[in-house]
Design a protein around this motif. Structure first.
Motif, mmCIF file in Angstrom:
data_model
loop_
_atom_site.group_PDB
_atom_site.id
_atom_site.type_symbol
_atom_site.label_atom_id
_atom_site.label_comp_id
_atom_site.label_asym_id
_atom_site.label_seq_id
_atom_site.Cartn_x
_atom_site.Cartn_y
_atom_site.Cartn_z
ATOM 1 N N ALA A 84 -5.179 7.236 -1.356
ATOM 2 C CA ALA A 84 -4.226 6.461 -1.141
ATOM 3 C C ALA A 84 -3.290 6.433 0.143
ATOM 4 C CB ALA A 84 -3.175 6.623 -2.289
ATOM 5 N N LEU A 85 -2.748 7.770 0.620
ATOM 6 C CA LEU A 85 -2.234 7.975 1.886
ATOM 7 C C LEU A 85 -3.194 7.177 2.886
ATOM 8 C CD1 LEU A 85 0.251 8.794 3.693
ATOM 9 C CD2 LEU A 85 -1.137 10.916 3.509
ATOM 10 N N TYR A 114 -2.979 3.550 2.970
ATOM 11 C CA TYR A 114 -1.927 3.086 3.446
ATOM 12 C C TYR A 114 -1.714 3.289 4.899
ATOM 13 C CZ TYR A 114 3.111 3.685 5.141
ATOM 14 O OH TYR A 114 4.236 3.970 5.610
ATOM 15 N N GLN A 149 0.505 6.741 -6.470
ATOM 16 C CA GLN A 149 -0.509 7.891 -6.905
ATOM 17 C C GLN A 149 0.000 9.552 -6.383
ATOM 18 O OE1 GLN A 149 -3.964 7.214 -8.068
ATOM 19 N NE2 GLN A 149 -3.678 9.735 -8.201
ATOM 20 N N ARG A 150 0.812 9.603 -5.629
ATOM 21 C CA ARG A 150 1.431 10.620 -5.408
ATOM 22 C C ARG A 150 2.148 11.460 -6.428
ATOM 23 N NH1 ARG A 150 5.823 11.421 -0.529
ATOM 24 N NH2 ARG A 150 6.768 10.163 -2.036
ATOM 25 N N TYR A 165 0.792 -1.137 0.190
ATOM 26 C CA TYR A 165 0.037 -0.015 0.070
ATOM 27 C C TYR A 165 0.798 1.107 0.094
ATOM 28 C CZ TYR A 165 -4.519 -2.472 0.675
ATOM 29 O OH TYR A 165 -5.379 -3.168 0.393
ATOM 30 N N ARG A 166 1.991 1.180 0.517
ATOM 31 C CA ARG A 166 2.987 2.346 0.606
ATOM 32 C C ARG A 166 3.602 2.628 -0.791
ATOM 33 N NH1 ARG A 166 8.966 2.596 3.086
ATOM 34 N NH2 ARG A 166 9.391 4.795 3.344
ATOM 35 N N SER A 176 -4.731 10.948 -4.169
ATOM 36 C CA SER A 176 -3.615 10.821 -3.414
ATOM 37 C C SER A 176 -3.839 10.859 -2.082
ATOM 38 C CB SER A 176 -2.635 12.196 -3.783
ATOM 39 O OG SER A 176 -1.454 11.745 -3.141
ATOM 40 N N ASP A 177 -4.768 11.596 -1.490
ATOM 41 C CA ASP A 177 -5.284 11.367 -0.083
ATOM 42 C C ASP A 177 -5.606 10.136 0.297
ATOM 43 O OD1 ASP A 177 -4.103 14.138 0.238
ATOM 44 O OD2 ASP A 177 -6.051 14.963 0.277
ATOM 45 N N TYR A 215 0.681 4.324 -2.628
ATOM 46 C CA TYR A 215 0.528 5.510 -2.409
ATOM 47 C C TYR A 215 1.519 6.481 -3.087
ATOM 48 C CZ TYR A 215 1.582 10.123 0.102
ATOM 49 O OH TYR A 215 1.765 11.075 0.425
ATOM 50 N N ARG A 216 2.812 5.842 -3.292
ATOM 51 C CA ARG A 216 3.923 6.623 -3.754
ATOM 52 C C ARG A 216 3.536 6.683 -5.504
ATOM 53 N NH1 ARG A 216 8.985 3.173 -2.459
ATOM 54 N NH2 ARG A 216 9.837 4.611 -3.530
#
Length: 472
Positions: A151-152, A155, A92-93, A85-86, A148-149, A89-90
């Motif tokens: 996904a964060l 995570y 998507q960010r 999941y990390r 992005s939020d 997130y990266r």
């Protein structure tokens, strides 16, 4: 350009967000835990959580928990899920920033004489090298930022899922270990009782040959031996199965002859319960449920932003030439600027349905969050009730064992001197065995209740909480 204009441009480029303002739902539980005859009066004293090293006193158990945290496959899977999941997130960010790329290409093409207009075939060559940005979306309405939020937060929720798995593993190892130790003690008790029953049977057989007791007395003594033999076989099986379960949880072989604290010793430290509001920070499953709720809230922002225009930019600069040797000569420079805007006009209800679905998902996460709080409240309340009653039950069982021991000694003495029949003596044996079994079982139940209370309170939340590590 004026300073405020630069600020406005930066804000537009970064994008706003159309996600609703997040409001934590009210906890659907009472402000205090239940009180009454089943609860201890000091159970509501607030105190920070304790780590499992402080809670469990048996050094063998602490060693097994350490080994489980290093070797258990479920915990390893949970840790890998966090890393997965990390990485998502990266990924998507990264869409918040433009992607620079350099391209080089060349082509050679033969044109037949019918296409050249000269009556002869020709070969044309083209070479180009460019550096630029391709299809970078200006996030004016916060769609990419909301994703992005989300996904964060997903995570971070996976981190809490790992904490839940870790806490559950610690509690499971402790429960399996204590059950194993209790069954070992029950096996020893059954073997000791079998030895006593066997001696009584030999004595009865001698008296039967002497004609001082009847055949019924001998049959009753044999029945007692057979019953205890069955108990020994059952406890042998349960001890072996307990060890297999413990080995699975630990993820490594466990020796069957570990020296450990007796079950009657102080195995678990006292656990102050705190207040219901503390659970919102202690329990990883509650924190996970709230993070998932916030992720669903951010997803609404992305669904709302899809109704608005999408603007993307493609721009590059480079050099082109018909000959590779002249690719970077003067006068070969080229550039491209290509903005694109897309405005949804007719989507057959797709966007509206997507927004409705996002809102429904948020409602589902609200229900899951409230359910997590209610479940935690019930588990802690049950643990407090167990704490308040098991101590009294255990003391009563201690007194019962002591009474049965006196009854057994007196019955044995009266039987040996011929005052009472073997029926009274056998009844005293059975009563003592049953009371001793009950004492071990009650002690195990009390310890398991304390382990469950430790898990219900969120375990060592200071040690296992979110570390705030930077996400790269």
């Amino acid at each position: 350009m004026p300073r405020h204009a630069l600020t406005l441009c930066a804000a537009l480029l970064c994008g706003c967000t159309l996600a609703p303002d997040y409001q934590r739902p009210e906890a659907p539980v009472a402000e205090r835990f239940p009180q009454g005859p089943a609860y201890q009066g000091d159970a509501l004293a607030a105190s920070p959580g304790q780590s499992w090293q402080q809670v469990f006193h048996d050094p063998v158990l602490r060693q097994l928990i350490d080994s489980a945290l290093a070797n258990n496959r479920d915990l390893r899977t949970a840790a890998l899920n966090v890393e997965g999941y990390r990485a998502k997130y990266r990924i998507q960010r990264a869409e918040l920033l433009p992607t620079l790329s350099t391209d080089a290409q060349g082509s050679r093409q033969y044109l037949p004489r019918g296409m050249t207009g000269t009556g002869q075939g020709a070969i044309s060559s083209t070479y180009a090298a460019t550096l630029g940005v391709s299809a970078y979306e200006l996030d004016l309405f916060g769609r990419v930022r909301s994703l992005s939020d989300q996904a964060l937060l997903t995570y971070l929720a996976s981190e809490q899922a790992q904490r839940s798995t870790r806490l559950s593993l610690v509690a499971s190892v402790a429960s399996a270990y204590l059950t194993w130790r209790a069954d070992q003690e029950l096996l020893v008790l059954a073997q000791q009782t079998l030895d006593s029953d066997t001696r009584s049977l030999r004595l009865t057989r001698g008296q039967r040959r002497a004609g001082t007791v009847s055949a019924l007395d001998q049959i009753q003594a044999q029945t007692s031996v057979d019953s205890t033999r069955a108990a020994v076989a059952r406890y042998k099986r349960e001890v072996a199965q307990d060890l297999n379960q413990l080995t699975l949880l630990v993820g490594a072989p466990v020796a069957s002859d570990l020296a450990a604290l007796p079950l009657a010793d102080e195995q678990i430290a006292g656990l102050p319960a705190g207040l219901p509001s503390d659970l919102l920070q202690r329990r990883p499953d509650i924190v996970q449920a709230e993070l998932q709720l916030r992720a669903a809230n951010a997803n609404i922002g992305a669904a709302r932003a899809a109704f608005f225009p999408s603007i993307s930019l493609t721009a590059n600069a480079g050099s082109t030439s018909p000959a590779l040797s002249g690719l970077f000569d003067a006068g070969s420079g080229t550039w491209l600027f290509q903005p694109q805007i897309s405005l949804p006009i007719f989507t057959a209800g797709n966007l509206r349905a997507s927004l409705d679905y996002a809102r429904l998902q948020k409602d589902i996460e609200v229900a899951q969050y409230e359910k997590a709080i209610q479940g935690a409240f019930q588990e802690v309340a049950d643990g407090l009730a167990a704490r308040g009653t098991y101590q009294r039950q255990l003391q009563a069982q201690h007194d019962l064992v002591a009474s049965n021991q006196r009854y057994y000694r007196l019955a044995e003495h009266r039987y040996r001197i011929g005052v009472d029949s073997s029926l009274t003596f056998l009844d005293a044996q059975r009563s003592l065995f049953t009371a001793q079994q009950g004492l071990i079982s009650d002690r195990l139940a009390q310890l398991l209740a304390e382990v469950n209370l430790y898990a219900a309170l969120g375990g060592g939340w200071q040690e296992d909480g979110i570390t705030g590590q930077q996400v790269r």
